[in-house]
Scaffold this motif. Sequence first.
Motif, PDB file in Angstrom:
ATOM      1  N   ARG A 207       0.776  -1.098  -0.008  1.00 35.43           N
ATOM      2  CA  ARG A 207      -0.080   0.143   0.192  1.00 35.43           C
ATOM      3  C   ARG A 207       0.822   1.343  -0.029  1.00 35.43           C
TER       4      ARG A 207
ATOM      5  N   ASP B   1       2.264   1.735  -3.417  1.00 35.03           N
ATOM      6  CA  ASP B   1       1.188   2.294  -4.496  1.00 35.03           C
ATOM      7  C   ASP B   1       0.972   3.680  -4.053  1.00 35.03           C
ATOM      8  N   PHE B   2       1.025   4.129  -2.877  1.00 33.55           N
ATOM      9  CA  PHE B   2       0.611   5.567  -2.511  1.00 33.55           C
ATOM     10  C   PHE B   2       2.022   6.295  -3.385  1.00 33.55           C
TER      11      PHE B   2
ATOM     12  N   THR C  69       4.020   5.743  -5.593  1.00 30.46           N
ATOM     13  CA  THR C  69       4.170   5.676  -7.028  1.00 30.46           C
ATOM     14  C   THR C  69       2.800   6.620  -7.718  1.00 30.46           C
ATOM     15  N   GLN C  70       1.898   7.129  -6.891  1.00 31.59           N
ATOM     16  CA  GLN C  70       0.811   7.935  -7.330  1.00 31.59           C
ATOM     17  C   GLN C  70       1.068   9.188  -7.672  1.00 31.59           C
ATOM     18  N   PRO C  71       0.724   9.816  -8.959  1.00 32.41           N
ATOM     19  CA  PRO C  71       1.186  11.205  -9.147  1.00 32.41           C
ATOM     20  C   PRO C  71       0.592  12.100  -8.101  1.00 32.41           C
ATOM     21  N   GLN C  72       1.209  12.891  -7.659  1.00 26.08           N
ATOM     22  CA  GLN C  72       1.011  14.039  -6.675  1.00 26.08           C
ATOM     23  C   GLN C  72       0.458  15.103  -7.273  1.00 26.08           C
TER      24      GLN C  72
END
Length: 120
Positions: free
Chosen positions: A105, A108-109, A111-114
């Motif tokens: 998790r 995943d967080f 690698t998410q685009p900010q």
Amino acid sequence: MTKYPEGAEGEAQLDRMFRALGDSTRRAMVARLVHGPASVSQLAEPFGMALPTVVQHLRVLEAAQLVSSEKVGRVRTYQLVPDALVPANAWIVAQRRPQESRLDRLGDFLTQPQPTEKKD
């Protein structure tokens, strides 16, 4: 496959197994038995200890159901019990899963685009 019962008896068996594997001499004996059966004197060879001491280590491994023995004439031969380490491995995997899930998790967080902030 060796399977231990759930509950107190299963916990006691895991305790015996981990206690047996907590000693480096016994771990070395298990590692040797992975390659095939060996006599007490063959198992004692690399350690430079008296045979009664080696036999005590082997009794601990046998009580933990990691090894079994057979006596033919005057020679006692030990072998690894097939799948003996499966319960310990299952316990370790069960302890690792929640941690791996949290790390997944987090990955995943990260690698998410900010979202970019707007300046006024």
